[in-house]
Design a protein around this motif. Sequence first.
Motif, short mmCIF file in Angstrom:
data_model
loop_
_atom_site.label_atom_id
_atom_site.label_comp_id
_atom_site.label_asym_id
_atom_site.label_seq_id
_atom_site.Cartn_x
_atom_site.Cartn_y
_atom_site.Cartn_z
N VAL A 23 0.83 -1.20 0.00
CA VAL A 23 0.00 0.00 0.00
C VAL A 23 0.87 1.26 0.00
CG1 VAL A 23 -1.65 1.35 1.36
CG2 VAL A 23 -1.98 -1.11 1.09
N VAL A 24 1.89 1.28 0.85
CA VAL A 24 2.79 2.44 0.91
C VAL A 24 3.50 2.64 -0.42
CG1 VAL A 24 4.86 3.38 2.01
CG2 VAL A 24 3.09 2.27 3.42
N THR A 25 3.98 1.56 -1.01
CA THR A 25 4.68 1.65 -2.29
C THR A 25 3.77 2.20 -3.38
OG1 THR A 25 6.11 -0.22 -1.70
CG2 THR A 25 5.96 0.33 -4.03
N CYS A 26 2.53 1.74 -3.41
CA CYS A 26 1.58 2.23 -4.41
C CYS A 26 1.34 3.72 -4.25
CB CYS A 26 0.28 1.45 -4.29
SG CYS A 26 -1.03 2.04 -5.38
N HIS A 27 1.11 4.17 -3.02
CA HIS A 27 0.84 5.59 -2.79
C HIS A 27 2.07 6.46 -3.06
CE1 HIS A 27 -2.80 4.60 -0.02
NE2 HIS A 27 -3.12 4.60 -1.30
N ALA A 28 3.25 5.86 -2.98
CA ALA A 28 4.47 6.60 -3.32
C ALA A 28 4.77 6.53 -4.81
CB ALA A 28 5.66 6.02 -2.54
N VAL A 29 3.77 6.16 -5.60
CA VAL A 29 3.86 6.04 -7.05
C VAL A 29 4.91 4.98 -7.43
CG1 VAL A 29 3.84 7.35 -9.21
CG2 VAL A 29 3.41 8.52 -7.06
N GLY A 30 4.81 3.84 -6.72
CA GLY A 30 5.72 2.74 -7.01
C GLY A 30 5.52 2.15 -8.39
N GLY A 31 4.42 2.49 -9.05
CA GLY A 31 4.22 2.04 -10.42
C GLY A 31 5.27 2.58 -11.37
N GLY A 32 6.00 3.61 -10.95
CA GLY A 32 7.06 4.18 -11.77
C GLY A 32 8.38 3.44 -11.69
N LEU A 33 8.45 2.40 -10.85
CA LEU A 33 9.67 1.61 -10.75
C LEU A 33 9.87 0.81 -12.04
CD1 LEU A 33 9.27 0.29 -7.08
CD2 LEU A 33 10.96 1.96 -7.88
N PRO A 34 11.10 0.44 -12.35
CA PRO A 34 11.35 -0.26 -13.62
C PRO A 34 10.87 -1.71 -13.59
CG PRO A 34 13.38 -0.06 -12.35
CD PRO A 34 12.34 0.76 -11.62
N GLY A 35 10.43 -2.20 -14.75
CA GLY A 35 10.13 -3.61 -14.94
C GLY A 35 9.04 -4.14 -14.04
N VAL A 36 9.28 -5.36 -13.54
CA VAL A 36 8.28 -6.04 -12.72
C VAL A 36 8.06 -5.32 -11.40
CG1 VAL A 36 9.92 -7.57 -11.54
CG2 VAL A 36 7.55 -8.32 -11.88
N LEU A 37 9.05 -4.54 -10.95
CA LEU A 37 8.87 -3.77 -9.72
C LEU A 37 7.75 -2.75 -9.88
CD1 LEU A 37 12.57 -3.15 -8.61
CD2 LEU A 37 10.95 -4.81 -7.69
N GLY A 38 7.64 -2.18 -11.08
CA GLY A 38 6.56 -1.24 -11.34
C GLY A 38 5.20 -1.91 -11.29
N LEU A 39 5.11 -3.13 -11.83
CA LEU A 39 3.85 -3.87 -11.76
C LEU A 39 3.49 -4.18 -10.31
CD1 LEU A 39 4.27 -6.37 -14.75
CD2 LEU A 39 2.72 -4.40 -14.62
N LEU A 40 4.50 -4.59 -9.53
CA LEU A 40 4.25 -4.87 -8.12
C LEU A 40 3.84 -3.59 -7.38
CD1 LEU A 40 7.26 -7.25 -7.36
CD2 LEU A 40 4.83 -7.87 -7.33
N GLY A 41 4.49 -2.48 -7.72
CA GLY A 41 4.14 -1.22 -7.09
C GLY A 41 2.73 -0.78 -7.40
N SER A 42 2.29 -0.98 -8.63
CA SER A 42 0.92 -0.61 -9.00
C SER A 42 -0.09 -1.51 -8.30
CB SER A 42 0.75 -0.73 -10.52
OG SER A 42 1.60 0.18 -11.18
N MET A 43 0.26 -2.79 -8.12
CA MET A 43 -0.66 -3.73 -7.48
C MET A 43 -0.72 -3.54 -5.98
SD MET A 43 -0.59 -7.90 -7.68
CE MET A 43 0.51 -8.01 -6.27
#
Length: 374
Positions: A23-43
């Motif tokens: 949840v924290v990663t998503c709110h910190a716009v973790g979707g902008g991380l590269p590759g699969v990390l971005g998918l995990l951040g969005s989820m």
Amino acid sequence: MSHAPAVKDRSIDALKGIAILGVVTCHAVGGGLPGVLGLLGSMGQNGVQLFFLISGYLTWQSLERQSGGEGRPGLRGGLRWSARHIGQLIPIFYLAIFCTLFFQGWNNRYWMGSSVSHVTAGNLLAHLTMVFGLFPQYSNALLSLEWYLGALVLFYLLAPFLYRLITTPGRALLFFLLAILQANLLPALLPNPLPETDAYVWQAYIGNLSFVPQLPVLAAGILLYLAMPALRRHRHDRLLGYALLACALVLLAGQMQGANHILYLPDAVLFAAAFALLFTSQQVAPCPVLVNPVFVFYGQISLPVYLFHIILLDYYDGYVPAVFGAPGDLFLKLAVLFGLTAALGAVLTRLYQPLVLRACRSGLALVRRALHRG
């Protein structure tokens, strides 16, 4: 006979830790991380579904312990249970409300809708009385994330009465199916009561940010609890545990890609199914990669981390300049945010909340004694 042991379950704490970090990663716009990390951040926002699943499970575990595994709580016992569990949320929640209003002011928030210009007395009163989850324009309007608690409080109020009815896995399965049905029907049947300019608030409320769409996820947690005695016969079966974990990861990968589609099943239910497999796998054979001290620690402080990370994130975004460029700055933001929330969460969970609850219990005891003497 109790379905679950009374010992603290580290695997449940670890899953709560994974949920809150998501949840924290998503709110910190973790979707902008590269590759699969971005998918995990969005989820990461769907970590809330994991919280609801665990809440359904732990609620039935708590109610069974209160009744000693025999009988069902009466009206008075059920109300005491609800009051106790809602009361445990209040100290940190009230502090979060105070800090948010102090630092962010009384101005309008996105989820209040455009027809409101500021935090109203009714909005604040609904939050202080813990009934804000009943009102679309209040359910997420102060902290911009409190809708989860609004739905959870409503579940805590209903749980003792549902517990008297949902006593077997078969009944839990029926309740789960009925919960899915109402989650599909009510949004179509209930008209928008808000001004047309605020229709987006109603759509989000009835479709995601309220008790109605999350009830199937809570019901899945209840079903898991009542089915757990049969599953525990396979405890320490590492082959079964890791097979379930693999299935959970495949389903979650499909959810990340938007590839899972089952007719009439809301997205929250599909996440609940994946998280149910994940939860079961860790009950059968905990994976050391998941059940580790870091995740367990964050799980134990998940409530204050959830309620305060937006305030910390706003200040970070407002005062910390870019240093490394993307994605380095995003990694730095997450590292700082994880560190600050860990420190604040530990203080609030281990010092502030116990002191406040102890003071409240002492005050109530004094009032009861005074009334008795009178």
